[in-house]
Structures are given as C-alpha cells and as structure tokens.
Motif scaffolding. Sequence first.
Motif, PDB file in Angstrom:
ATOM      1  N   UNK A 111       0.827  -1.211   0.000  1.00 58.77           N
ATOM      2  CA  UNK A 111       0.000   0.000   0.000  1.00 58.77           C
ATOM      3  C   UNK A 111       0.856   1.253   0.000  1.00 58.77           C
ATOM      4  N   UNK A 112       1.919   1.260   0.816  1.00 56.53           N
ATOM      5  CA  UNK A 112       2.804   2.422   0.831  1.00 56.53           C
ATOM      6  C   UNK A 112       3.514   2.631  -0.487  1.00 56.53           C
ATOM      7  N   UNK A 113       3.925   1.494  -1.085  1.00 56.27           N
ATOM      8  CA  UNK A 113       4.594   1.610  -2.371  1.00 56.27           C
ATOM      9  C   UNK A 113       3.637   2.099  -3.444  1.00 56.27           C
ATOM     10  N   UNK A 114       2.370   1.681  -3.358  1.00 52.15           N
ATOM     11  CA  UNK A 114       1.387   2.168  -4.338  1.00 52.15           C
ATOM     12  C   UNK A 114       1.160   3.656  -4.208  1.00 52.15           C
ATOM     13  N   UNK A 115       1.135   4.150  -2.951  1.00 51.33           N
ATOM     14  CA  UNK A 115       0.984   5.598  -2.775  1.00 51.33           C
ATOM     15  C   UNK A 115       2.188   6.345  -3.317  1.00 51.33           C
ATOM     16  N   UNK A 116       3.374   5.814  -3.103  1.00 53.20           N
ATOM     17  CA  UNK A 116       4.580   6.468  -3.617  1.00 53.20           C
ATOM     18  C   UNK A 116       4.598   6.469  -5.140  1.00 53.20           C
ATOM     19  N   UNK A 117       4.198   5.306  -5.722  1.00 49.70           N
ATOM     20  CA  UNK A 117       4.184   5.256  -7.183  1.00 49.70           C
ATOM     21  C   UNK A 117       3.104   6.136  -7.769  1.00 49.70           C
ATOM     22  N   UNK A 118       2.019   6.381  -7.012  1.00 47.76           N
ATOM     23  CA  UNK A 118       0.958   7.256  -7.515  1.00 47.76           C
ATOM     24  C   UNK A 118       1.391   8.709  -7.551  1.00 47.76           C
ATOM     25  N   UNK A 119       2.296   9.089  -6.645  1.00 48.51           N
ATOM     26  CA  UNK A 119       2.769  10.475  -6.646  1.00 48.51           C
ATOM     27  C   UNK A 119       3.803  10.733  -7.732  1.00 48.51           C
ATOM     28  N   UNK A 120       4.478   9.666  -8.205  1.00 44.57           N
ATOM     29  CA  UNK A 120       5.514   9.866  -9.214  1.00 44.57           C
ATOM     30  C   UNK A 120       4.954  10.433 -10.518  1.00 44.57           C
ATOM     31  N   UNK A 121       3.837   9.903 -11.058  1.00 44.78           N
ATOM     32  CA  UNK A 121       3.317  10.501 -12.295  1.00 44.78           C
ATOM     33  C   UNK A 121       2.948  11.964 -12.147  1.00 44.78           C
ATOM     34  N   UNK A 122       2.520  12.363 -10.942  1.00 44.05           N
ATOM     35  CA  UNK A 122       2.172  13.765 -10.745  1.00 44.05           C
ATOM     36  C   UNK A 122       3.407  14.660 -10.676  1.00 44.05           C
ATOM     37  N   UNK A 123       4.500  14.122 -10.171  1.00 43.77           N
ATOM     38  CA  UNK A 123       5.732  14.914 -10.086  1.00 43.77           C
ATOM     39  C   UNK A 123       6.554  14.859 -11.366  1.00 43.77           C
ATOM     40  N   UNK A 155       9.064  17.745 -13.002  1.00 39.75           N
ATOM     41  CA  UNK A 155      10.494  17.479 -13.112  1.00 39.75           C
ATOM     42  C   UNK A 155      10.992  17.682 -14.540  1.00 39.75           C
ATOM     43  N   UNK A 156      10.139  17.369 -15.529  1.00 41.26           N
ATOM     44  CA  UNK A 156      10.544  17.516 -16.923  1.00 41.26           C
ATOM     45  C   UNK A 156      10.626  18.979 -17.346  1.00 41.26           C
ATOM     46  N   UNK A 157       9.722  19.813 -16.825  1.00 39.25           N
ATOM     47  CA  UNK A 157       9.744  21.229 -17.214  1.00 39.25           C
ATOM     48  C   UNK A 157      10.599  22.083 -16.282  1.00 39.25           C
TER      49      UNK A 157
END
Length: 328
Positions: free
Chosen positions: A22-34, A38-40
């Motif tokens: 569950x914790x890893x899923x929350x962390x992976x869910x925040x990556x697409x938002x960041x 990070x790219x711009x």
Amino acid sequence: MAMTDKRHRPPARGAARRAAPAGRRRASATRPRLLPWAMIAPAVLALLLVQGYPLVRLLVLATQAFGPRSLFTGQADFVGVDNFTAIFTDPDFRAVLLRTVVFTALCVALLMVLGFLLSHLLIGVSPWARLLTTVCLVLVWAMPMVAATLVWQWMYQPQYGVANWLLTEVRVFGDLTAYDWFSHPVPALGLIVLLTVWKGLPFVALTLFAARGQIPESLYEAARLDGAGTLQTFRHLTVPILRPVLAILTVLEVVWSVNSFTPIWVLTQGGPDGATTTLGVYAYVTAFSRNDYGSGAAVAVVTVLILAVFATAYVRRTATRAERGDAA
C-alpha cells in the motif's frame, strides 16, 4: 481458551502481503504527478534566470531615483512609488497611453483581417502561385526591421520618394512631390501602422494558412450540403476551430505592437511634437533622453503589467468560450 487464541492470532501471511504494497502504491501514484514538473523544471529555471531577474531588477530600478550620478556611483535613493506617481500625473503619459491603444488596435485589426484573407487566398490558388506568394511573404518576414524601415523612409522621402512621384502621377491627390509625410501627425502615424502591418503580415498569414490546412475538407463539404453559405461556414466552422490559434496570434501581435520601437524611432523619433510616441518610445525617451532612468523603468513596468493583465484576461475569456462551445 480456543476462542481467545483465535481472536488474538496474528494476521495471515496473505493479508500482510496485501497490506505491505500500500505504501509503495501511494509512492508510485505520486511519481506521475511529479514527473511533468520534473521535466519542465530546467525550462522554468532558465526562464527565471533569463527573464525573472531582469524583471525584478526593473522593478527595483522603478522604485529608485536613478539618474546620471547613479551611473558612476552605483547608488540610488529609494523613492517608493514616486516614479509611478510622476508618470501617472503627467499629461503626456495619458496621451501616449491612448495613442498606444489606438495604434495597437489598428495594427492588430488589420493584421488579423488581412491575414485571414491572405491565408484563404493561399488555399484557393494553384500550387505554383502558392509557392511564389509564400516565398515573397518569407522574404518580407526575414528582412530586418531597420532595413525595412529605411526602405519605407526612402519611398516616402520628399522630392525623391517613389511613393510621392507615383501618387503625383496618378493625378488624384494633387502634387505630392514635395510632401513630407513624417511632418504631419496623422500621415506619419498611418505610415507607421502600414509598415508594422506589412512587416507582421507574413507571420499571421502563414500561421493561419497552416492552421486552416489542418481542418478536414469533409467538414466544409458537409456544411455546404446542409446549405451553409460562405459567411455561415466561416462563422460557425472556421472561426470556432481556429479560436485557439487566433487567441495566440492576437496576444502576440498586441504585445509586439505595444512594444514596437524600431519603426517609430527610425521614421519619426516619436515626432512631430510627440504625435507618434507610444509606450516603448516614451520609456526610451524618459530614460535616455531625460536621463531619468527610474521613471523610464516605471513606464516599462506599467507596460508589462498592462500586457500581462490583457493577455491573462483574453486567454481566460477565449478558454471559457471554447469550453462553452465544447459543452454545447
């Protein structure tokens, strides 16, 4: 005892295995938002360094009494909003602001109307005529503004100008051989408007031509089958589809027209008697002719704020109308 042991028994391995990620899923869910940020980030950092610092420095300069003495000492007294108060109470500033609005409205209106007509012409002509017209437009667009302004200055020069000779030969406006266009306020401003439109027309026309080429012809065929005429097709089909492109072009042309400096300075230097002075020329004259760099910076800050408010309001209005159209 059996019931008690069963109640306090630790969770099974399957439940623990399901709860662990569950914790890893929350962390992976925040990556697409960041990831987009990070790219711009490099582009944003470059913009802050290239454009952010000059704007901050301009704002600081606008709150200082920065004069010729400050150029040598590097020190200037803080005066707060005194520079802004001085320019807002200056009658010349109000006249310059009104003239800038009129000048910008004329330039943008002519550019958008003529750009639409020219882009429509490019679609309807033969390929070789389209190629020839495009090459001519690109050559006009590629010509440096100073060179183009000098050409116009020679064309309308008294005694030797080809425009004066041609208008005299037409025998409609009388003898214009010795007429000095740049000594009269209205003709001088009119020539500056024509030069600005002539120089900026290729960008608008080619952009609209490229955008118009992305509209499927099947939509126009369907509109004609439904009985829509040319004006109805233009109003209800072409304009709504090209609205984002028109919004970007309008904002860009407004910004470029307000900040127009080279054609005005080369042709008239803001004359006669300040009759062709716009905000860009007014800021330059205030800073470098009157040696009042603080007030010149204040004029520049006011110009930036006016353009920012206009661009934000116009883009938001266009986006709102587009959303309503999509919803409809």
